[in-house]
Design a protein around this motif. Structure first.
Motif, PDB file in Angstrom:
ATOM      1  N   PRO A 130      -5.027  -4.805  -6.613  1.00  0.00           N
ATOM      2  CA  PRO A 130      -6.319  -5.122  -5.891  1.00  0.00           C
ATOM      3  C   PRO A 130      -6.745  -6.486  -6.129  1.00  0.00           C
ATOM      4  O   PRO A 130      -7.158  -6.760  -7.309  1.00  0.00           O
ATOM      5  CB  PRO A 130      -7.347  -4.092  -6.094  1.00  0.00           C
ATOM      6  CG  PRO A 130      -6.879  -3.309  -7.100  1.00  0.00           C
ATOM      7  CD  PRO A 130      -5.220  -3.493  -7.318  1.00  0.00           C
ATOM      8  N   LYS A 160     -10.360   4.201  -0.036  1.00  0.00           N
ATOM      9  CA  LYS A 160     -11.391   3.479  -0.890  1.00  0.00           C
ATOM     10  C   LYS A 160     -12.101   4.427  -1.494  1.00  0.00           C
ATOM     11  O   LYS A 160     -13.085   4.206  -2.649  1.00  0.00           O
ATOM     12  CB  LYS A 160     -12.177   2.438  -0.205  1.00  0.00           C
ATOM     13  CG  LYS A 160     -11.336   1.088   0.313  1.00  0.00           C
ATOM     14  CD  LYS A 160     -10.190   0.685  -0.494  1.00  0.00           C
ATOM     15  CE  LYS A 160      -9.582  -0.436   0.052  1.00  0.00           C
ATOM     16  NZ  LYS A 160      -8.730  -0.963  -0.798  1.00  0.00           N
ATOM     17  N   ASN A 191       1.104  -1.222   0.043  1.00  0.00           N
ATOM     18  CA  ASN A 191      -0.105  -0.037   0.007  1.00  0.00           C
ATOM     19  C   ASN A 191       0.840   1.160  -0.028  1.00  0.00           C
ATOM     20  O   ASN A 191       2.009   1.168   0.362  1.00  0.00           O
ATOM     21  CB  ASN A 191      -0.843  -0.074   1.338  1.00  0.00           C
ATOM     22  CG  ASN A 191      -2.035  -0.901   1.024  1.00  0.00           C
ATOM     23  OD1 ASN A 191      -2.765  -0.947   0.553  1.00  0.00           O
ATOM     24  ND2 ASN A 191      -1.754  -1.964   1.881  1.00  0.00           N
ATOM     25  N   SER A 211     -11.225   4.186  -5.587  1.00  0.00           N
ATOM     26  CA  SER A 211     -10.355   4.298  -4.650  1.00  0.00           C
ATOM     27  C   SER A 211      -9.125   5.303  -4.995  1.00  0.00           C
ATOM     28  O   SER A 211      -8.881   5.766  -6.113  1.00  0.00           O
ATOM     29  CB  SER A 211      -9.348   2.961  -4.400  1.00  0.00           C
ATOM     30  OG  SER A 211     -10.335   1.927  -4.328  1.00  0.00           O
ATOM     31  N   ALA A 247     -14.870  -3.390  -0.863  1.00  0.00           N
ATOM     32  CA  ALA A 247     -13.842  -2.535  -0.226  1.00  0.00           C
ATOM     33  C   ALA A 247     -14.018  -2.565   1.303  1.00  0.00           C
ATOM     34  O   ALA A 247     -15.217  -2.467   1.778  1.00  0.00           O
ATOM     35  CB  ALA A 247     -13.781  -1.328  -0.908  1.00  0.00           C
ATOM     36  N   GLU A 275      -4.548   2.175  -5.062  1.00  0.00           N
ATOM     37  CA  GLU A 275      -4.552   0.754  -5.103  1.00  0.00           C
ATOM     38  C   GLU A 275      -3.187   0.097  -5.768  1.00  0.00           C
ATOM     39  O   GLU A 275      -2.845   0.738  -6.459  1.00  0.00           O
ATOM     40  CB  GLU A 275      -6.000  -0.048  -5.636  1.00  0.00           C
ATOM     41  CG  GLU A 275      -7.207   0.360  -5.350  1.00  0.00           C
ATOM     42  CD  GLU A 275      -7.318  -0.513  -3.826  1.00  0.00           C
ATOM     43  OE1 GLU A 275      -6.723  -1.322  -3.676  1.00  0.00           O
ATOM     44  OE2 GLU A 275      -8.646  -0.217  -3.472  1.00  0.00           O
TER      45      GLU A 275
END
Length: 391
Positions: free
Chosen positions: A305, A203, A116, A299, A197, A302
């Motif tokens: 994902p 998000k 992330n 989002s 999510a 990401e």
């Protein structure tokens, strides 16, 4: 160093989703390959993912989801016990930085996968910036889930940065009839747009609610919509919009997931009477994808994902923000728009809503894209090659 019998320590922080599932996949695969594996992380991760049941030894280490000085000191002391491993593979920025501090001067190889981006600001953002510098300068290898993370780590002084392979686990078919799924959901003949999510700031779910509000308000108006402003290169061109006087089908937005913003989101949904339903955590995401016209991903950022991978494998079209690793993953299988551009997201959703031909074209592209995604064997092969390359 990655010969059979290698001692591998996998480190993770608090996780209830993708990171934990990825570590569980690696742990199980490494154990089956004859390697000795210890997983170090918060006790909650062992309860959620069952690392010990996969054949790994679990070591409880209090790595929280945000800076906590006393807990972080205890985590560093606990991670020092991993010095006997041939390689330590930490997952996430905080786990990577704490492992780097614990292993300093030991000669133990350290690999860090960054799953992330650090999006917080203020004092917390300053702490995360420090952790990024620690990881960039002390990890032997850094694996990243998106090109922008790799560029940032390189700017911060990282020596060796590579792309991570983080596949989504296959969703087993439930055998449920799509009509039964729709009846259980109570959606009638409305077109379903699905978002999967955590209900959290990253998000961008406020954008989803904005889109739902605008589409509800515009329904029955003459759309006349052309290509979505800012649509990313490689997106499929729009099909015909409804003609004058025609009404687009009615849409309902389903959100599967839980998180700290549930109360705030539900309050707005109720106040503005939005066509959005918060479903909570669901174990039947495969069934939901099977009845959705498209997966919507609003989002802020990401990496790779898992929900997008699941949608592609299910042959479900994607409407998403062009952030992080999404553009490279989605390619021609979706409509991509800039983050924060509510009008572009609204128009992209409206095009898929109004044009079944476009929706079918995107779904076909998604299925083709999904068949080419890497799986568990490729992920294991990639990490073993990284381990073998450590000096």
């Amino acid at each position: 160093m990655a010969d059979q019998g290698t001692r591998v320590a996998l480190v993770l922080g608090t996780s209830a989703g993708g990171v934990g599932r990825h570590v569980a996949m690696l742990a199980g695969g490494l154990v089956r390959g004859g390697h000795r594996v210890v997983v170090a992380g918060p006790p909650s991760t062992e309860r959620a993912f069952g690392f010990a049941a996969l054949g790994a030894r679990f070591a409880p280490v209090p790595i929280s989801d945000r800076p906590r000085p006393l807990a972080d000191l205890r985590a560093v002391l606990a991670l020092r016990t991993l010095r006997g491993a041939h390689v330590v593979h930490a997952h996430g920025l905080r786990a990577g930085a704490l492992a780097a501090i614990a292993l300093a001067g030991t000669g133990t190889g350290l690999v860090v996968t960054l799953h992330n981006a650090a999006t917080a600001g203020g004092a917390v953002g300053a702490v995360y910036a420090l952790l990024e510098r620690i990881v960039a300068r002390r990890a032997d290898r850094i694996l990243v889930v998106s090109p922008d993370l790799g560029e940032r780590m390189t700017r911060l002084g990282a020596g060796q940065v590579e792309a991570a392979v983080v596949p989504a686990p296959s969703l087993p078919p439930s055998g449920r009839d799509p009509g039964d799924v729709r009846r259980e959901l109570g959606t009638g003949d409305r077109v379903i747009f699905l978002t999967v999510a955590r209900l959290a700031q990253q998000k961008g779910l406020e954008t989803l609610l904005d889109v739902a509000k605008e589409l509800r308000g515009a329904r029955g108006a003459e759309p006349g919509m052309g290509p979505a402003p800012g649509a990313a290169a490689g997106s499929v061109a729009a099909g015909p919009a409804p003609g004058p006087g025609e009404r687009a089908p009615e849409a309902v937005f389903l959100v599967a997931g839980e998180g700290p913003l549930r109360g705030e989101l539900q309050e707005r949904i109720d106040r503005e009477n939005l066509p959005v339903r918060l479903l909570g955590d669901r174990s039947d995401v495969g069934d939901l994808l099977g009845v959705a016209r498209a997966l919507v991903v609003p989002s802020r950022w990401e990496g790779q994902p898992l929900t997008v991978q699941e949608a592609l494998r299910a042959g479900t079209a994607v409407v998403a923000t062009a952030v992080g690793g999404i553009p490279a993953m989605v390619g021609e299988a979706g409509l991509l728009v800039p983050y924060g551009d509510i009008g572009a997201m609204r128009d992209a959703v409206a095009r898929v809503l109004a044009d079944e031909g476009l929706a079918g074209e995107l779904a076909g592209a998604a299925a083709r894209r999904g068949r080419g995604l890497p799986g568990e064997p490729e992920a294991l092969e990639a990490v073993l090659a990284v381990y073998a390359g450590l000096s």
